[in-house]
Design a protein around this motif. Structure first.
Motif, PDB file in Angstrom:
ATOM      1  N   MET A   1       0.807  -1.185   0.000  1.00 63.62           N
ATOM      2  CA  MET A   1       0.000   0.000   0.000  1.00 63.62           C
ATOM      3  C   MET A   1       0.856   1.257   0.000  1.00 63.62           C
ATOM      4  SD  MET A   1      -3.232   0.379   0.180  1.00 63.62           S
ATOM      5  CE  MET A   1      -4.459   1.468   0.627  1.00 63.62           C
ATOM      6  N   LEU A   2       1.889   1.269   0.836  1.00 65.69           N
ATOM      7  CA  LEU A   2       2.785   2.412   0.923  1.00 65.69           C
ATOM      8  C   LEU A   2       3.570   2.593  -0.375  1.00 65.69           C
ATOM      9  CD1 LEU A   2       3.824   4.599   2.823  1.00 65.69           C
ATOM     10  CD2 LEU A   2       5.601   3.007   3.556  1.00 65.69           C
ATOM     11  N   LYS A   3       3.917   1.475  -0.982  1.00 71.40           N
ATOM     12  CA  LYS A   3       4.648   1.513  -2.246  1.00 71.40           C
ATOM     13  C   LYS A   3       3.785   2.152  -3.343  1.00 71.40           C
ATOM     14  CE  LYS A   3       7.894  -1.656  -4.234  1.00 71.40           C
ATOM     15  NZ  LYS A   3       8.231  -3.024  -4.513  1.00 71.40           N
ATOM     16  N   ARG A   4       2.503   1.782  -3.375  1.00 73.81           N
ATOM     17  CA  ARG A   4       1.589   2.329  -4.387  1.00 73.81           C
ATOM     18  C   ARG A   4       1.387   3.832  -4.192  1.00 73.81           C
ATOM     19  NH1 ARG A   4      -4.399   0.078  -5.902  1.00 73.81           N
ATOM     20  NH2 ARG A   4      -4.830   1.749  -7.340  1.00 73.81           N
ATOM     21  N   ALA A   5       1.247   4.291  -2.973  1.00 73.97           N
ATOM     22  CA  ALA A   5       1.080   5.720  -2.692  1.00 73.97           C
ATOM     23  C   ALA A   5       2.344   6.484  -3.086  1.00 73.97           C
ATOM     24  CB  ALA A   5       0.760   5.935  -1.225  1.00 73.97           C
ATOM     25  N   PHE A   6       3.515   5.876  -2.824  1.00 71.71           N
ATOM     26  CA  PHE A   6       4.770   6.524  -3.212  1.00 71.71           C
ATOM     27  C   PHE A   6       4.880   6.649  -4.732  1.00 71.71           C
ATOM     28  CE2 PHE A   6       9.312   6.269  -4.273  1.00 71.71           C
ATOM     29  CZ  PHE A   6       9.736   7.422  -3.652  1.00 71.71           C
ATOM     30  N   ILE A   7       4.461   5.638  -5.481  1.00 69.32           N
ATOM     31  CA  ILE A   7       4.508   5.673  -6.952  1.00 69.32           C
ATOM     32  C   ILE A   7       3.541   6.746  -7.475  1.00 69.32           C
ATOM     33  CG2 ILE A   7       3.965   4.360  -9.032  1.00 69.32           C
ATOM     34  CD1 ILE A   7       5.056   1.880  -7.619  1.00 69.32           C
ATOM     35  N   GLN A   8       2.344   6.821  -6.893  1.00 68.38           N
ATOM     36  CA  GLN A   8       1.380   7.834  -7.310  1.00 68.38           C
ATOM     37  C   GLN A   8       1.905   9.240  -7.021  1.00 68.38           C
ATOM     38  OE1 GLN A   8      -2.274   6.878  -5.301  1.00 68.38           O
ATOM     39  NE2 GLN A   8      -2.972   5.506  -6.947  1.00 68.38           N
ATOM     40  N   LEU A   9       2.513   9.418  -5.858  1.00 68.09           N
ATOM     41  CA  LEU A   9       3.083  10.720  -5.504  1.00 68.09           C
ATOM     42  C   LEU A   9       4.229  11.085  -6.445  1.00 68.09           C
ATOM     43  CD1 LEU A   9       3.051  13.092  -3.533  1.00 68.09           C
ATOM     44  CD2 LEU A   9       4.697  11.817  -2.127  1.00 68.09           C
ATOM     45  N   ALA A  10       5.068  10.125  -6.774  1.00 69.84           N
ATOM     46  CA  ALA A  10       6.185  10.378  -7.698  1.00 69.84           C
ATOM     47  C   ALA A  10       5.666  10.747  -9.086  1.00 69.84           C
ATOM     48  CB  ALA A  10       7.100   9.159  -7.757  1.00 69.84           C
ATOM     49  N   CYS A  11       4.609  10.070  -9.540  1.00 69.79           N
ATOM     50  CA  CYS A  11       4.018  10.395 -10.855  1.00 69.79           C
ATOM     51  C   CYS A  11       3.418  11.800 -10.841  1.00 69.79           C
ATOM     52  CB  CYS A  11       2.945   9.371 -11.217  1.00 69.79           C
ATOM     53  SG  CYS A  11       3.619   7.777 -11.699  1.00 69.79           S
ATOM     54  N   CYS A  12       2.732  12.144  -9.780  1.00 68.79           N
ATOM     55  CA  CYS A  12       2.138  13.491  -9.684  1.00 68.79           C
ATOM     56  C   CYS A  12       3.227  14.555  -9.677  1.00 68.79           C
ATOM     57  CB  CYS A  12       1.292  13.595  -8.424  1.00 68.79           C
ATOM     58  SG  CYS A  12      -0.255  12.691  -8.521  1.00 68.79           S
ATOM     59  N   ILE A  13       4.309  14.330  -8.926  1.00 65.08           N
ATOM     60  CA  ILE A  13       5.415  15.294  -8.882  1.00 65.08           C
ATOM     61  C   ILE A  13       6.079  15.394 -10.252  1.00 65.08           C
ATOM     62  CG2 ILE A  13       7.697  15.730  -7.889  1.00 65.08           C
ATOM     63  CD1 ILE A  13       6.598  14.640  -5.237  1.00 65.08           C
ATOM     64  N   GLY A  14       6.216  14.274 -10.947  1.00 64.15           N
ATOM     65  CA  GLY A  14       6.814  14.280 -12.291  1.00 64.15           C
ATOM     66  C   GLY A  14       5.970  15.060 -13.285  1.00 64.15           C
ATOM     67  N   VAL A  15       4.655  14.828 -13.274  1.00 57.96           N
ATOM     68  CA  VAL A  15       3.747  15.553 -14.178  1.00 57.96           C
ATOM     69  C   VAL A  15       3.763  17.042 -13.850  1.00 57.96           C
ATOM     70  CG1 VAL A  15       1.322  15.865 -14.809  1.00 57.96           C
ATOM     71  CG2 VAL A  15       2.291  13.573 -14.697  1.00 57.96           C
ATOM     72  N   PHE A  16       3.737  17.364 -12.546  1.00 57.96           N
ATOM     73  CA  PHE A  16       3.802  18.763 -12.141  1.00 57.96           C
ATOM     74  C   PHE A  16       5.110  19.417 -12.595  1.00 57.96           C
ATOM     75  CE2 PHE A  16       4.996  22.025  -8.999  1.00 57.96           C
ATOM     76  CZ  PHE A  16       3.947  22.909  -9.192  1.00 57.96           C
ATOM     77  N   GLY A  17       6.230  18.692 -12.487  1.00 62.37           N
ATOM     78  CA  GLY A  17       7.524  19.213 -12.943  1.00 62.37           C
ATOM     79  C   GLY A  17       7.539  19.459 -14.448  1.00 62.37           C
ATOM     80  N   CYS A  18       6.949  18.537 -15.208  1.00 57.25           N
ATOM     81  CA  CYS A  18       6.874  18.719 -16.672  1.00 57.25           C
ATOM     82  C   CYS A  18       6.022  19.933 -17.027  1.00 57.25           C
ATOM     83  CB  CYS A  18       6.319  17.466 -17.332  1.00 57.25           C
ATOM     84  SG  CYS A  18       7.446  16.068 -17.312  1.00 57.25           S
ATOM     85  N   CYS A  19       4.894  20.079 -16.343  1.00 52.04           N
ATOM     86  CA  CYS A  19       4.031  21.243 -16.594  1.00 52.04           C
ATOM     87  C   CYS A  19       4.749  22.537 -16.235  1.00 52.04           C
ATOM     88  CB  CYS A  19       2.737  21.128 -15.796  1.00 52.04           C
ATOM     89  SG  CYS A  19       1.632  19.848 -16.396  1.00 52.04           S
ATOM     90  N   LEU A  20       5.487  22.521 -15.122  1.00 59.50           N
ATOM     91  CA  LEU A  20       6.229  23.705 -14.699  1.00 59.50           C
ATOM     92  C   LEU A  20       7.325  24.064 -15.700  1.00 59.50           C
ATOM     93  CD1 LEU A  20       6.439  25.770 -12.409  1.00 59.50           C
ATOM     94  CD2 LEU A  20       8.110  24.255 -11.311  1.00 59.50           C
ATOM     95  N   CYS A  21       8.049  23.051 -16.209  1.00 57.23           N
ATOM     96  CA  CYS A  21       9.087  23.303 -17.223  1.00 57.23           C
ATOM     97  C   CYS A  21       8.474  23.869 -18.498  1.00 57.23           C
ATOM     98  CB  CYS A  21       9.850  22.020 -17.522  1.00 57.23           C
ATOM     99  SG  CYS A  21      11.009  21.551 -16.238  1.00 57.23           S
ATOM    100  N   SER A  22       7.326  23.321 -18.904  1.00 54.78           N
ATOM    101  CA  SER A  22       6.646  23.810 -20.103  1.00 54.78           C
ATOM    102  C   SER A  22       6.220  25.269 -19.919  1.00 54.78           C
ATOM    103  CB  SER A  22       5.434  22.932 -20.395  1.00 54.78           C
ATOM    104  OG  SER A  22       4.687  23.468 -21.451  1.00 54.78           O
ATOM    105  N   TYR A  23       5.705  25.597 -18.739  1.00 47.32           N
ATOM    106  CA  TYR A  23       5.286  26.966 -18.448  1.00 47.32           C
ATOM    107  C   TYR A  23       6.477  27.927 -18.476  1.00 47.32           C
ATOM    108  CZ  TYR A  23       3.377  30.954 -15.936  1.00 47.32           C
ATOM    109  OH  TYR A  23       2.986  32.216 -15.582  1.00 47.32           O
ATOM    110  N   VAL A  24       7.595  27.523 -17.898  1.00 45.48           N
ATOM    111  CA  VAL A  24       8.802  28.361 -17.880  1.00 45.48           C
ATOM    112  C   VAL A  24       9.325  28.562 -19.303  1.00 45.48           C
ATOM    113  CG1 VAL A  24      11.222  28.430 -17.150  1.00 45.48           C
ATOM    114  CG2 VAL A  24       9.448  27.810 -15.507  1.00 45.48           C
ATOM    115  N   ASN A  25       9.316  27.506 -20.131  1.00 45.65           N
ATOM    116  CA  ASN A  25       9.760  27.647 -21.523  1.00 45.65           C
ATOM    117  C   ASN A  25       8.851  28.598 -22.299  1.00 45.65           C
ATOM    118  OD1 ASN A  25      12.004  26.010 -21.299  1.00 45.65           O
ATOM    119  ND2 ASN A  25      10.884  24.153 -21.890  1.00 45.65           N
ATOM    120  N   THR A  26       7.548  28.519 -22.051  1.00 42.54           N
ATOM    121  CA  THR A  26       6.603  29.426 -22.714  1.00 42.54           C
ATOM    122  C   THR A  26       6.862  30.870 -22.289  1.00 42.54           C
ATOM    123  OG1 THR A  26       4.955  27.679 -22.778  1.00 42.54           O
ATOM    124  CG2 THR A  26       4.176  29.906 -23.113  1.00 42.54           C
TER     125      THR A  26
END
Length: 120
Positions: A1-26
């Motif tokens: 259960m803890l492993k699954r929550a960690f993977i979901q959190l890592a995916c959310c942080i990764g998507v947020f980082g990609c969106c932030l990089c895209s915004y900065v490039n724009t």
């Protein structure tokens, strides 16, 4: 259960980082364009000034006084305005295709004035 929550959190942080990089490039692209606007505006103003200067020079060159000075020069002495005997008028009638509802009409005659040559 803890492993699954960690993977979901890592995916959310990764998507947020990609969106932030895209915004900065724009934002960087927008800032680059905003910096180019004053440069292009000054170039446009320079071109407008040069265009006005060239129009003024053309007006000076085509002024009647200057054209009369050129007519007095020896290199242009062979040029002259054609007389009425040297002007040939060509008449032409334009006929449009007839439609079934219209009666036959001919348009006014067009006239073209041509100078047929200069005598030396």
């Amino acid at each position: 259960m803890l492993k699954r929550a960690f993977i979901q959190l890592a995916c959310c942080i990764g998507v947020f980082g990609c969106c932030l990089c895209s915004y900065v490039n724009t934002q960087n692209a927008v800032t680059r364009l905003r910096l180019e606007i004053p440069i292009l505006s000054s170039e446009l103003n320079k071109l407008k000034e040069q265009n006005n200067r060239l129009k003024y020079e053309i007006d000076l060159f085509e002024s009647p006084e200057h054209l009369m000075q050129l007519a007095r020069c020896s290199e242009f002495s062979h040029l002259k305005y054609p007389t009425l005997q040297e002007v040939f008028t060509v008449s032409e009638t334009v006929i449009l295709p007839k439609s079934p509802l219209e009666k036959e009409k001919s348009l006014p005659t067009l006239k073209w004035n041509l100078a047929i040559g200069a005598k030396q």
